[in-house]
Design a protein around this motif. Structure first.
Motif, short mmCIF file in Angstrom:
data_model
loop_
_atom_site.label_atom_id
_atom_site.label_comp_id
_atom_site.label_asym_id
_atom_site.label_seq_id
_atom_site.Cartn_x
_atom_site.Cartn_y
_atom_site.Cartn_z
N ALA A 41 36.05 34.40 57.61
CA ALA A 41 36.34 35.21 56.43
C ALA A 41 37.51 34.63 55.63
N VAL A 87 31.85 43.51 47.44
CA VAL A 87 32.65 43.33 48.65
C VAL A 87 32.48 44.56 49.52
N LEU A 104 37.32 33.32 51.81
CA LEU A 104 38.24 33.87 50.83
C LEU A 104 38.98 32.76 50.09
N HIS A 151 39.98 43.11 54.22
CA HIS A 151 39.21 44.00 53.36
C HIS A 151 39.98 44.30 52.07
N ARG A 164 39.92 41.16 49.83
CA ARG A 164 38.59 40.98 49.25
C ARG A 164 38.38 41.88 48.05
N PRO A 211 30.26 37.33 51.23
CA PRO A 211 31.34 37.10 52.20
C PRO A 211 30.85 37.31 53.62
#
Length: 688
Positions: free
Chosen positions: A608, A668, A612, A645, A648, A625
């Motif tokens: 992740a 997202v 990102l 989270h 994102r 993602p």
């Protein structure tokens, strides 16, 4: 920034950042040793040249001392050698190339050379602050070599310029405050003591609103202390000298500082206020380093959490290390952690990457355009415009609008002061050496504000020019500065040349990758791995985040633009810093017996972070993602997932140019219910 308006019934007014930044004044103690060195450098060198009947020698040596004075920053003698010596060598090469270009190519034919030098100067700025100053001063010195009419071959001018810079460096090594303990390592000990002071302040701030700012100050102090210790070690190795016992003791105590910083970071992550006496231990260690005496009894341990237990264990270890008068022969000096070294391929990627290309193009266009306008207006004294542009356009030294405003006001003040002195004194040139000496003494103090610094520099440069025979330069400098500021302001905001939000996005992408490397190492390294490797990766992550935060602050203080996401950058940086803090807390908890997070969950989080970083660079994943763990059992990893989270959601709402200019916002996934603990919620409330 809040501005108070006097008078009954008046309320404080909050100015926008782009208006408030030009009014900011840096605070701090007056660097009296640097003030003395400034008074004894450029002015006396100019007076010596006048006395010998070789004014050009005094001007060139004085200019070299002036450029070196910009880099005369607080630190140890060895950091001074690096911070002053490297830019001085590059600037002398700039004088050499500029003077050779002046003899080989005249007028407009020198513009391509100036464009190439500007591109190189801007691109190398991304390496670090020392290289940034070296690139800027090399370009400015090249403009001086090309435009200032002085006699002598190119090597002659470069040699005297370097001699002036070397003279100030010699003053730096000789004129120092008395050593309180009489030791040769007082500068390194003072840097190490400041780490423990910052550590104590961070412990006092645990659980409060200033905890994250205190942790950033602690990280900065650790960087400066590490630089001092590393340069001491490097200089000894270059001279093929063996380490003395006091140097080995210093390395051991620096290792204690890094271990205590790990434990303190975990305490900051736990966010539980500590007893007031907790910070007394680091403060006593700092006092022991400054005075050379034992620290005395340290506070009794009070282990109530894994992080507190780790901190108490490190304090007991610190008491043992500080009680030694001879180093531990079983622990080699090289066991002390070193900062992350940037290998050559990484440096090439940064210099030739999007940020390096943007910096280079921006500097090259501004300086070349200023030189072209100056050649069209007055071909005999054209160097002032590109020289002004070279000191203004660098994107890493502050917001462009603030620099332009302060440059105009500072130049006007310096011209008025110099013209007033010239009107009172009258003929002769001896008084120019006095002006250069007084302005050189003010330069270290004037560094608190760019306008005041510009005034001192303007007085010094006008003194050199007047001594060289140009007695009508003062008034024309006002017009030249205004034209150069207008060119830099226009070119600096051209959309095809520069996009500050893209620069912040790229730096944030680099920070995400450094954070990923640190987290991946923590989750996958064997339990018996080298802790030094882990600390190097953590420091690299904090360093990259510091660069991203500075870039975000610069963007926030620029003129209002079509990109309205300035505040979001700070939230992304702060959330990523909390990921690094949680990773450090995970290390401490595992050392205290907590189970290691599962490899599957760790791989999901690492993937992740990679996705990102790619999205911030303008390369979002085509299939969306990666999936994040739903409810990690590890408390620290749950915090990392919650912050991911959060990041994102911010990145998905940024405009496309802020994410590298390509792609569109993608949906997202929201954080699962109950996955965010009380620490993450409280921190986000503080950010908001």
């Amino acid at each position: 920034m809040t501005v108070l308006l006097c008078g009954p019934g008046r309320r404080p007014v909050d100015l926008p950042s782009w208006l408030a930044h030009p009014l900011r004044w840096q605070r701090g103690p007056v660097p009296w040793p640097a003030v003395l060195r400034g008074a004894l450098a450029a002015g006396p060198l100019l007076a010596l040249g006048i006395a010998l009947g070789r004014v050009e020698i005094g001007v060139l040596a004085g200019l070299g001392a002036l450029f070196a004075g910009f880099n005369d920053l607080p630190g140890t003698r060895r950091t001074g050698v690096v911070h002053i010596g490297l830019p001085a060598v590059v600037a002398s090469l700039g004088v050499l190339v500029g003077a050779a270009t002046q003899q080989a190519l005249s007028g407009w034919w020198g513009l391509p050379v100036l464009f190439a030098a500007g591109a190189v100067s801007g691109a190398v700025s991304v390496i670090g602050p020392v290289c940034s100053r070296a690139g800027m001063q090399g370009l400015a010195a090249m403009v001086i070599g090309m435009g200032l009419p002085l006699p002598g071959p190119p090597w002659y001018r470069a040699l005297w310029f370097l001699a002036g810079a070397g003279y100030l460096l010699l003053l730096r090594l000789v004129l120092r405050p008395p050593r309180p303990s009489g030791g040769a390592l007082d500068g390194e000990r003072a840097s190490l003591a400041r780490i423990f002071d910052a550590l104590a302040d961070a412990l006092d701030a645990v659980g409060g609103p200033g905890a994250e700012a205190a942790r950033r100050r602690l990280s900065a102090a650790l960087d400066r202390g590490d630089e001092a210790v590393r340069l001491r070690r490097l200089s000894r190795r270059l001279l093929h000298m063996s380490a003395r016992p006091d140097e080995l003791l210093l390395a051991e105590r620096f290792g204690v500082a890094t271990e205590l910083t790990d434990a303190a970071t975990a305490l900051l992550w736990e966010a539980r206020p500590l007893p007031p006496r907790t910070g007394d231990g680091p403060r006593r260690l700092a006092a022991a380093l400054r005075t050379g005496t034992p620290p005395g009894p340290l506070p009794a341990p009070g282990s109530t959490t894994p992080a507190r237990a780790a901190f108490d264990a490190m304090m007991l270890h610190a008491a043992v290390v500080f009680a030694r008068t001879v180093p531990d022969t079983d622990r080699p000096e090289d066991a002390a952690p070193l900062p992350a070294r940037r290998p050559a391929p990484m440096l090439r990627r940064r210099v030739l990457g999007p940020v390096g290309r943007e910096y280079g193009l921006k500097v090259a266009v501004c300086v070349t355009a200023s030189a072209a306008v100056a050649l069209a207006l007055r071909a005999d004294h054209w160097y002032w415009l590109p020289l002004t542009a070279a000191f203004l356009v660098k994107p890493d030294i502050g917001p462009l609008f603030s620099r332009v405003v302060n440059r105009c006001f500072g130049t006007a003040l310096g011209v008025l002061v110099f013209a007033g002195v010239a009107a009172v004194v009258g003929d002769g040139i001896w008084w120019t050496a006095v002006c250069a000496s007084v302005a050189g003494a003010l330069l270290p103090f004037a560094a608190r504000h760019f306008a005041l610094q510009t005034s001192a520099v303007t007085i010094m440069v006008l003194a050199f020019v007047w001594a060289g025979g140009d007695t009508q330069a003062a008034v024309s400098r006002l017009l030249d500065t205004a034209i150069a500021c207008a060119i830099v302001l226009v070119v600096g905001h051209l959309p095809r040349i520069t996009d500050p939000t893209a620069r912040v996005g790229h730096l944030l992408a680099v920070a995400q990758r450094r954070t990923r490397d640190y987290l991946d190492h923590v989750l996958s390294a064997p339990p018996d791995g080298r802790p030094e490797d882990r600390r190097v990766l953590r420091r690299a992550a904090y360093s990259a985040l510091g660069e991203a935060r500075v870039a975000a602050e610069t963007v926030a203080a620029e003129l209002p633009s079509r990109h309205g996401a300035n505040g979001d950058w700070f939230r992304v940086v702060a959330a990523t810093e909390r990921i690094v803090d949680a990773t450090t807390a995970c290390v401490v908890r595992m050392e205290q017996g907590a189970p290691r997070p599962s490899l599957r969950e760790g791989a999901q989080v690492v993937a992740a972070l990679t996705a990102l970083a790619d999205a911030l660079d303008g390369r979002p994943p085509a299939d969306g993602p990666p999936e994040l763990p739903v409810a990690p059992e590890c408390e620290t990893l749950a915090d990392v997932v919650a912050e991911l989270h959060f990041i994102r959601a911010i990145v998905a709402g940024l405009p496309a140019p802020a994410r590298g200019g390509r792609g569109t916002p993608r949906p997202v996934a929201t954080a699962p219910s109950g996955s965010r603990d009380f620490r993450a919620d409280n921190r986000r409330d503080q950010d908001t």
